[in-house]
Design a protein around this motif. Sequence first.
Motif, PDB file in Angstrom:
ATOM      1  N   CYS A 374       0.851  -1.197   0.000  1.00  0.00           N
ATOM      2  CA  CYS A 374       0.000   0.000   0.000  1.00  0.00           C
ATOM      3  C   CYS A 374       0.880   1.237   0.000  1.00  0.00           C
ATOM      4  O   CYS A 374       2.001   1.229   0.529  1.00  0.00           O
ATOM      5  N   LEU A 375       0.371   2.295  -0.586  1.00  0.00           N
ATOM      6  CA  LEU A 375       1.071   3.580  -0.628  1.00  0.00           C
ATOM      7  C   LEU A 375       0.175   4.649  -0.023  1.00  0.00           C
ATOM      8  O   LEU A 375      -0.987   4.788  -0.420  1.00  0.00           O
ATOM      9  N   VAL A 376       0.695   5.372   0.962  1.00  0.00           N
ATOM     10  CA  VAL A 376      -0.031   6.477   1.595  1.00  0.00           C
ATOM     11  C   VAL A 376       0.694   7.765   1.235  1.00  0.00           C
ATOM     12  O   VAL A 376       1.893   7.914   1.496  1.00  0.00           O
ATOM     13  N   PHE A 377      -0.055   8.691   0.670  1.00  0.00           N
ATOM     14  CA  PHE A 377       0.549   9.877   0.059  1.00  0.00           C
ATOM     15  C   PHE A 377       0.072  11.146   0.773  1.00  0.00           C
ATOM     16  O   PHE A 377      -1.121  11.358   0.978  1.00  0.00           O
ATOM     17  N   LEU A 378       1.034  11.970   1.203  1.00  0.00           N
ATOM     18  CA  LEU A 378       0.747  13.291   1.771  1.00  0.00           C
ATOM     19  C   LEU A 378       1.862  14.221   1.339  1.00  0.00           C
ATOM     20  O   LEU A 378       3.038  13.953   1.605  1.00  0.00           O
ATOM     21  N   ASN A 379       1.514  15.305   0.706  1.00  0.00           N
ATOM     22  CA  ASN A 379       2.542  16.176   0.142  1.00  0.00           C
ATOM     23  C   ASN A 379       3.041  17.203   1.160  1.00  0.00           C
ATOM     24  O   ASN A 379       3.024  18.404   0.912  1.00  0.00           O
ATOM     25  N   ARG A 380       3.473  16.700   2.312  1.00  0.00           N
ATOM     26  CA  ARG A 380       4.069  17.577   3.329  1.00  0.00           C
ATOM     27  C   ARG A 380       5.001  16.732   4.192  1.00  0.00           C
ATOM     28  O   ARG A 380       4.564  15.795   4.861  1.00  0.00           O
ATOM     29  N   ARG A 381       6.290  17.073   4.181  1.00  0.00           N
ATOM     30  CA  ARG A 381       7.224  16.302   4.978  1.00  0.00           C
ATOM     31  C   ARG A 381       7.335  16.869   6.384  1.00  0.00           C
ATOM     32  O   ARG A 381       6.766  17.911   6.697  1.00  0.00           O
ATOM     33  N   GLY A 382       8.100  16.177   7.225  1.00  0.00           N
ATOM     34  CA  GLY A 382       8.197  16.571   8.624  1.00  0.00           C
ATOM     35  C   GLY A 382       7.115  15.903   9.453  1.00  0.00           C
ATOM     36  O   GLY A 382       6.307  15.105   8.965  1.00  0.00           O
ATOM     37  N   TYR A 383       7.101  16.215  10.756  1.00  0.00           N
ATOM     38  CA  TYR A 383       6.097  15.622  11.653  1.00  0.00           C
ATOM     39  C   TYR A 383       4.840  16.472  11.715  1.00  0.00           C
ATOM     40  O   TYR A 383       3.729  15.974  11.622  1.00  0.00           O
ATOM     41  N   ALA A 384       5.026  17.783  11.835  1.00  0.00           N
ATOM     42  CA  ALA A 384       3.893  18.706  11.867  1.00  0.00           C
ATOM     43  C   ALA A 384       4.350  20.048  11.315  1.00  0.00           C
ATOM     44  O   ALA A 384       5.482  20.472  11.562  1.00  0.00           O
ATOM     45  N   PRO A 385       3.486  20.739  10.561  1.00  0.00           N
ATOM     46  CA  PRO A 385       3.894  22.021   9.967  1.00  0.00           C
ATOM     47  C   PRO A 385       4.168  23.110  11.002  1.00  0.00           C
ATOM     48  O   PRO A 385       4.958  24.017  10.737  1.00  0.00           O
ATOM     49  N   VAL A 386       3.522  23.015  12.171  1.00  0.00           N
ATOM     50  CA  VAL A 386       3.637  24.091  13.160  1.00  0.00           C
ATOM     51  C   VAL A 386       3.612  23.502  14.564  1.00  0.00           C
ATOM     52  O   VAL A 386       2.862  22.561  14.844  1.00  0.00           O
ATOM     53  N   LEU A 387       4.440  24.055  15.453  1.00  0.00           N
ATOM     54  CA  LEU A 387       4.291  23.849  16.891  1.00  0.00           C
ATOM     55  C   LEU A 387       3.615  25.090  17.456  1.00  0.00           C
ATOM     56  O   LEU A 387       3.929  26.212  17.040  1.00  0.00           O
ATOM     57  N   HIS A 388       2.701  24.906  18.438  1.00  0.00           N
ATOM     58  CA  HIS A 388       2.024  26.083  18.986  1.00  0.00           C
ATOM     59  C   HIS A 388       1.718  25.879  20.457  1.00  0.00           C
ATOM     60  O   HIS A 388       1.677  24.750  20.967  1.00  0.00           O
ATOM     61  N   CYS A 389       1.520  26.993  21.123  1.00  0.00           N
ATOM     62  CA  CYS A 389       1.163  27.009  22.536  1.00  0.00           C
ATOM     63  C   CYS A 389      -0.282  27.460  22.665  1.00  0.00           C
ATOM     64  O   CYS A 389      -0.642  28.551  22.206  1.00  0.00           O
ATOM     65  N   ALA A 390      -1.114  26.645  23.280  1.00  0.00           N
ATOM     66  CA  ALA A 390      -2.533  26.967  23.424  1.00  0.00           C
ATOM     67  C   ALA A 390      -2.762  28.091  24.438  1.00  0.00           C
ATOM     68  O   ALA A 390      -3.793  28.758  24.405  1.00  0.00           O
ATOM     69  N   GLU A 391      -1.802  28.324  25.334  1.00  0.00           N
ATOM     70  CA  GLU A 391      -1.966  29.344  26.370  1.00  0.00           C
ATOM     71  C   GLU A 391      -1.810  30.757  25.813  1.00  0.00           C
ATOM     72  O   GLU A 391      -2.623  31.635  26.076  1.00  0.00           O
TER      73      GLU A 391
END
Length: 715
Positions: A374-391
């Motif tokens: 199987c091939l799973v395709f997502l055109n964005r590398r890395g783990y997450a595009p943004v880190l953020h603080c909810a506070e």
Amino acid sequence: MAHWLSILVQTPAHARLGPVLTYQSEQPRPAGTLVRVPLGTRETLGVVWNGSAIDATGEIDPDKIRAVAGVLEGIAPLNAAWQQLLSFAASYYQRSVGEVALAALPPQLRELNPKQMERRLKRPKAAAGPDATAAPLSAIPALTPEQASAVAQIETYSGPFLLYGATGSGKTEVYLHCVQTLLEQDPDAQALVMVPEINLTPQLEARFIERFAPIYGAQAVVSMHSGMTNPQRLKAWLAAHSGGARIVLGTRMAVFASLPKLKLIVVDEEHDPSYKSSEGARYSARDLAIYRGRLESAKVILGSATPSLESWHQSRPAEEGGRYLRLHMPSRIGQTGKLPLVRRVDMNHQPRKAVFSLPLIDAIKERVLRGEQCLVFLNRRGYAPVLHCAECDWKSACPHCSAFRVFHKIDRTLRCHHCGFTERVPRACPSCGNVDIGTLGRGTEQLEEHLAELLADVRRPNTVSDAFPEGEPLRIARIDADTTRLKGALEEQLAAVHAGEVDVLVGTQMIAKGHDFRRITLVAAVNPDGALFSSDFRAPERLFSLLMQAAGRSGRDAALGAQSEVWVQTFQPAHPLYAALKTYDYPAFAKQQLKEREQAAMPPFSAQALVRADARTQEAAQAFLNAARQSAQTDMAQWEGWAPLLEQITLYPAVPMSIQRVANVERAQMLVESPSRAALQQFLEAWQSVLHATRGLPECKGLIRWAIDVDPLAI
């Protein structure tokens, strides 16, 4: 007796010198001869160019004419067709001909002096002729009726041709057959075969070597791309220039290769935006291939399952104004026309924040337990595009760019994909000290990790791979720009996929096109909706092509027997684009898109150019562009005979680019549009002097550079 030569050199952009300078030589030299000449305090490579010495530098003071430092003997002069191609490219894309021509030559050729080149040429060459070590010539597969029809038309007509074939329909075999016929008929003929990306070159090279090395020798097939070392690039260039290489495979840079006996050009995946250069001379290799074919009377084949709308429009019937001959191959080899079944998953009905729908996970398990891939395709590398603080709403913005740094979990870094600035992930929010920092969005790293969790209880079935035996956990592999940084890493990972050592492959667009994965029967596109709402009018075309190409990786081996599938997880399942994808109705999609573009007077129904400016401040960048725009509308309108032409030109106000700051450089752009390509070219050529003059205005202080992008693909 001294002879004056007009010599093309790569002069600095800021210098008030033309690209063609005058030098003196003890002997006359034909145009196209490679020479070493002094330029300022350094010595550089030059090309003897056609043209008058007086035209090159104006008034000539004989006492100031410097002598040619040396001639690269043993290398035949570049022919007139090559010189004309480079002149046209420089003129059309609004760059210096010296910049384009010298950049088209191998880097090592620009560095070696005559003595070094003489030693280089004296090295013993491998014997020509059939390669005794090559694998024996395998049986050439019989052409299908569709392939045979396409080949017959290519041999009958002059072209250019648009080979519109479904993924898996055997377009590569058509290329191979056409090249073989050409080489058999003409003992000196050369063919150029281009692919959009470096990672597609090895498998194509393997097929061409397998077919032609037993006949003509392994030296008859060479590659040209930026992933090669400088000595390798020089060796390939010399082989092509001398005529020893009969077949040249390469990426967009190969369109400028010196091929004195060129008779056939193939542009595979012609729709791919990688054929458009994004720096320096922003040329389109696909368009230059068409021009070069006409210039050298060579046949040109553009191949794609999802042609660019420009090529599709040009391949309409001749009575409607079409210039290309469209060849259609709708059926897959060995599949009796059976294409993968497209399943649309409405993510509105799935659990909130679900990455994978439950039906998709069940389908992946079912396929893997049958020994399929199987091939799973997502055109964005890395783990997450943004880190953020909810506070405090802090986000991992790059301090040097107007973009966010991407979180890479594997090495715990925040990395800007624009300027490269990298830092370790902070232990707490840099703004408020909150230790609970979360992620926004997802990349291929996160998909790989999440799939490993969801499929942890699944065990590998009996398989042909001894390296990964039955009963072991599934192997999930990821292929993207991060995992293929090291030399040879991509080839090693692709070999593992082909050998059956990988059950689920996760990756970006670099694995979604061109590869012949025989055992993949399920392809899943995760979150492709972003392009549906892009401000770029080309985004739907790119998305449709990418999904169609990704779908083409599924079900390429008829022996597996199972119905292959393509799963598209979307929040917009009723969108017309997905409806056209479900039935693989590219003509309907193209018709609808072309209708919209015609109504909006967008390409291919108009011609466009972008003027981009980089400056220390956004105000300076926009001031430069707006001042040049004002000069065009007022000063140029006073030029004799220019008023009618300027009425065909629309100059839009300057705006910031979508990512307006990169590496602390502010960027702005201005769109220039015209219904007439000839009028746009005439305007841009005359406007160059205005742009140069505008640079010196006080309000433009801080301007770093500016460039014109003709026929831009991203606005």
